[in-house]
Design a protein around this motif. Structure first.
Motif, PDB file in Angstrom:
ATOM      1  N   HIS A  51      54.657  43.030  40.805  1.00 57.22           N
ATOM      2  CA  HIS A  51      54.690  41.793  40.022  1.00 57.22           C
ATOM      3  C   HIS A  51      53.547  41.796  38.996  1.00 57.22           C
ATOM      4  CE1 HIS A  51      55.160  37.554  39.056  1.00 57.22           C
ATOM      5  NE2 HIS A  51      53.888  37.351  39.370  1.00 57.22           N
ATOM      6  N   LEU A  52      52.353  42.172  39.423  1.00 55.77           N
ATOM      7  CA  LEU A  52      51.209  42.223  38.506  1.00 55.77           C
ATOM      8  C   LEU A  52      51.426  43.278  37.422  1.00 55.77           C
ATOM      9  CD1 LEU A  52      48.317  41.772  41.083  1.00 55.77           C
ATOM     10  CD2 LEU A  52      48.933  40.187  39.243  1.00 55.77           C
ATOM     11  N   GLN A  53      51.977  44.417  37.784  1.00 57.76           N
ATOM     12  CA  GLN A  53      52.235  45.465  36.797  1.00 57.76           C
ATOM     13  C   GLN A  53      53.272  45.001  35.768  1.00 57.76           C
ATOM     14  OE1 GLN A  53      53.174  48.666  39.493  1.00 57.76           O
ATOM     15  NE2 GLN A  53      51.071  49.450  39.465  1.00 57.76           N
ATOM     16  N   SER A  54      54.221  44.183  36.204  1.00 53.29           N
ATOM     17  CA  SER A  54      55.215  43.664  35.256  1.00 53.29           C
ATOM     18  C   SER A  54      54.578  42.700  34.256  1.00 53.29           C
ATOM     19  CB  SER A  54      56.368  42.987  35.990  1.00 53.29           C
ATOM     20  OG  SER A  54      55.968  41.731  36.513  1.00 53.29           O
ATOM     21  N   LEU A  55      53.410  42.163  34.616  1.00 55.82           N
ATOM     22  CA  LEU A  55      52.659  41.277  33.722  1.00 55.82           C
ATOM     23  C   LEU A  55      51.581  42.043  32.957  1.00 55.82           C
ATOM     24  CD1 LEU A  55      52.250  38.228  36.131  1.00 55.82           C
ATOM     25  CD2 LEU A  55      53.837  38.451  34.223  1.00 55.82           C
ATOM     26  N   HIS A  56      51.690  43.374  32.930  1.00 56.46           N
ATOM     27  CA  HIS A  56      50.801  44.273  32.185  1.00 56.46           C
ATOM     28  C   HIS A  56      49.399  44.373  32.771  1.00 56.46           C
ATOM     29  CE1 HIS A  56      54.025  44.622  29.309  1.00 56.46           C
ATOM     30  NE2 HIS A  56      54.074  43.303  29.233  1.00 56.46           N
ATOM     31  N   TYR A  57      49.303  44.213  34.078  1.00 55.56           N
ATOM     32  CA  TYR A  57      48.044  44.490  34.762  1.00 55.56           C
ATOM     33  C   TYR A  57      48.117  45.911  35.290  1.00 55.56           C
ATOM     34  CZ  TYR A  57      46.791  39.536  34.784  1.00 55.56           C
ATOM     35  OH  TYR A  57      46.470  38.267  34.411  1.00 55.56           O
ATOM     36  N   GLY A  58      46.996  46.592  35.294  1.00 56.47           N
ATOM     37  CA  GLY A  58      46.935  47.943  35.832  1.00 56.47           C
ATOM     38  C   GLY A  58      45.799  48.056  36.827  1.00 56.47           C
ATOM     39  N   ASP A  59      45.709  49.191  37.473  1.00 61.64           N
ATOM     40  CA  ASP A  59      44.639  49.468  38.432  1.00 61.64           C
ATOM     41  C   ASP A  59      44.464  48.305  39.420  1.00 61.64           C
ATOM     42  OD1 ASP A  59      42.682  51.019  39.637  1.00 61.64           O
ATOM     43  OD2 ASP A  59      41.089  50.306  38.301  1.00 61.64           O
ATOM     44  N   VAL A  60      45.549  47.882  40.044  1.00 60.12           N
ATOM     45  CA  VAL A  60      45.526  46.767  40.998  1.00 60.12           C
ATOM     46  C   VAL A  60      44.901  47.260  42.299  1.00 60.12           C
ATOM     47  CG1 VAL A  60      46.936  45.099  42.261  1.00 60.12           C
ATOM     48  CG2 VAL A  60      47.597  45.798  39.949  1.00 60.12           C
ATOM     49  N   GLN A  61      43.882  46.542  42.768  1.00 59.72           N
ATOM     50  CA  GLN A  61      43.157  46.968  43.972  1.00 59.72           C
ATOM     51  C   GLN A  61      42.813  45.768  44.853  1.00 59.72           C
ATOM     52  OE1 GLN A  61      39.653  49.133  42.846  1.00 59.72           O
ATOM     53  NE2 GLN A  61      40.789  50.738  41.799  1.00 59.72           N
ATOM     54  N   ASN A  62      42.486  46.072  46.103  1.00 58.18           N
ATOM     55  CA  ASN A  62      41.959  45.107  47.075  1.00 58.18           C
ATOM     56  C   ASN A  62      42.842  43.871  47.261  1.00 58.18           C
ATOM     57  OD1 ASN A  62      39.648  46.763  47.339  1.00 58.18           O
ATOM     58  ND2 ASN A  62      38.708  45.766  45.579  1.00 58.18           N
ATOM     59  N   LEU A  63      44.132  44.058  47.320  1.00 58.02           N
ATOM     60  CA  LEU A  63      45.018  42.913  47.540  1.00 58.02           C
ATOM     61  C   LEU A  63      44.898  42.436  48.982  1.00 58.02           C
ATOM     62  CD1 LEU A  63      48.276  43.872  45.626  1.00 58.02           C
ATOM     63  CD2 LEU A  63      46.634  42.076  45.045  1.00 58.02           C
ATOM     64  N   ARG A  64      44.634  41.145  49.121  1.00 61.28           N
ATOM     65  CA  ARG A  64      44.521  40.535  50.452  1.00 61.28           C
ATOM     66  C   ARG A  64      45.264  39.206  50.426  1.00 61.28           C
ATOM     67  NH1 ARG A  64      38.717  42.441  50.449  1.00 61.28           N
ATOM     68  NH2 ARG A  64      38.855  44.314  51.731  1.00 61.28           N
ATOM     69  N   ARG A  65      45.966  38.963  51.506  1.00 65.62           N
ATOM     70  CA  ARG A  65      46.721  37.708  51.600  1.00 65.62           C
ATOM     71  C   ARG A  65      45.901  36.691  52.385  1.00 65.62           C
ATOM     72  NH1 ARG A  65      53.011  36.972  53.369  1.00 65.62           N
ATOM     73  NH2 ARG A  65      53.209  34.883  52.524  1.00 65.62           N
ATOM     74  N   GLY A  66      45.717  35.506  51.806  1.00 70.44           N
ATOM     75  CA  GLY A  66      44.974  34.439  52.460  1.00 70.44           C
ATOM     76  C   GLY A  66      45.854  33.618  53.378  1.00 70.44           C
ATOM     77  N   PRO A  67      45.231  32.741  54.175  1.00 67.65           N
ATOM     78  CA  PRO A  67      46.004  31.908  55.114  1.00 67.65           C
ATOM     79  C   PRO A  67      46.963  30.946  54.412  1.00 67.65           C
ATOM     80  CG  PRO A  67      43.696  31.215  55.053  1.00 67.65           C
ATOM     81  CD  PRO A  67      43.804  32.473  54.239  1.00 67.65           C
ATOM     82  N   ASP A  68      46.707  30.656  53.134  1.00 67.73           N
ATOM     83  CA  ASP A  68      47.589  29.772  52.378  1.00 67.73           C
ATOM     84  C   ASP A  68      48.738  30.521  51.721  1.00 67.73           C
ATOM     85  OD1 ASP A  68      46.093  31.160  50.544  1.00 67.73           O
ATOM     86  OD2 ASP A  68      45.433  29.391  49.420  1.00 67.73           O
ATOM     87  N   GLY A  69      48.830  31.833  51.954  1.00 67.95           N
ATOM     88  CA  GLY A  69      49.920  32.636  51.403  1.00 67.95           C
ATOM     89  C   GLY A  69      49.628  33.221  50.033  1.00 67.95           C
ATOM     90  N   GLN A  70      48.466  32.908  49.463  1.00 70.72           N
ATOM     91  CA  GLN A  70      48.112  33.449  48.156  1.00 70.72           C
ATOM     92  C   GLN A  70      47.498  34.830  48.309  1.00 70.72           C
ATOM     93  OE1 GLN A  70      46.036  31.024  45.347  1.00 70.72           O
ATOM     94  NE2 GLN A  70      46.866  29.122  46.180  1.00 70.72           N
ATOM     95  N   TRP A  71      47.806  35.693  47.351  1.00 64.72           N
ATOM     96  CA  TRP A  71      47.247  37.041  47.314  1.00 64.72           C
ATOM     97  C   TRP A  71      46.106  37.061  46.307  1.00 64.72           C
ATOM     98  CZ3 TRP A  71      48.824  41.084  50.358  1.00 64.72           C
ATOM     99  CH2 TRP A  71      49.995  40.895  51.083  1.00 64.72           C
ATOM    100  N   THR A  72      45.000  37.689  46.685  1.00 66.41           N
ATOM    101  CA  THR A  72      43.880  37.857  45.760  1.00 66.41           C
ATOM    102  C   THR A  72      43.546  39.334  45.681  1.00 66.41           C
ATOM    103  OG1 THR A  72      42.258  37.506  47.523  1.00 66.41           O
ATOM    104  CG2 THR A  72      42.893  35.576  46.222  1.00 66.41           C
TER     105      THR A  72
END
Length: 95
Positions: A51-72
């Motif tokens: 999803h992030l790559q489709s928005l032209h983000y690259g080098d996506v790292q350290n994805l963590r899901r929080g208790p509220d369901g959001q990814w950071t």
């Protein structure tokens, strides 16, 4: 004449038999509609990265899901490193 009278009695006693199908009221449901699952792109790390790559983000790292369901995590856009957050509905914010 007798068969015609019998037919009329049957039609009259059936209530809505004479009403066309479009004139009949639809059945109402008292149940709430089922809740929809979150978009597939935000349920797993690989989907969030895509999803992030489709928005032209690259080098996506350290994805963590929080208790509220959001990814950071972090990602690069236009050569600038940003902290990104992806909500369960796919809304993306970057700081």
């Amino acid at each position: 004449m007798r068969p015609l009278a019998t037919l009329l009695v049957l039609l009259a006693s059936s209530g809505m038999a004479l009403a066309p199908a479009w004139a009949q009221a639809p059945a109402l449901s008292s149940q709430a509609p089922p809740s929809l699952p979150p978009p597939a792109s935000t349920t797993m790390p690989a989907g969030v990265k895509q999803h992030l790559q489709s928005l032209h983000y690259g080098d996506v790292q350290n994805l963590r899901r929080g208790p509220d369901g959001q990814w950071t995590g972090t990602a690069t856009q236009n050569g600038v490193r940003k902290n990104v957050t992806v909500s369960p509905d796919g809304t993306t914010t970057a700081r």
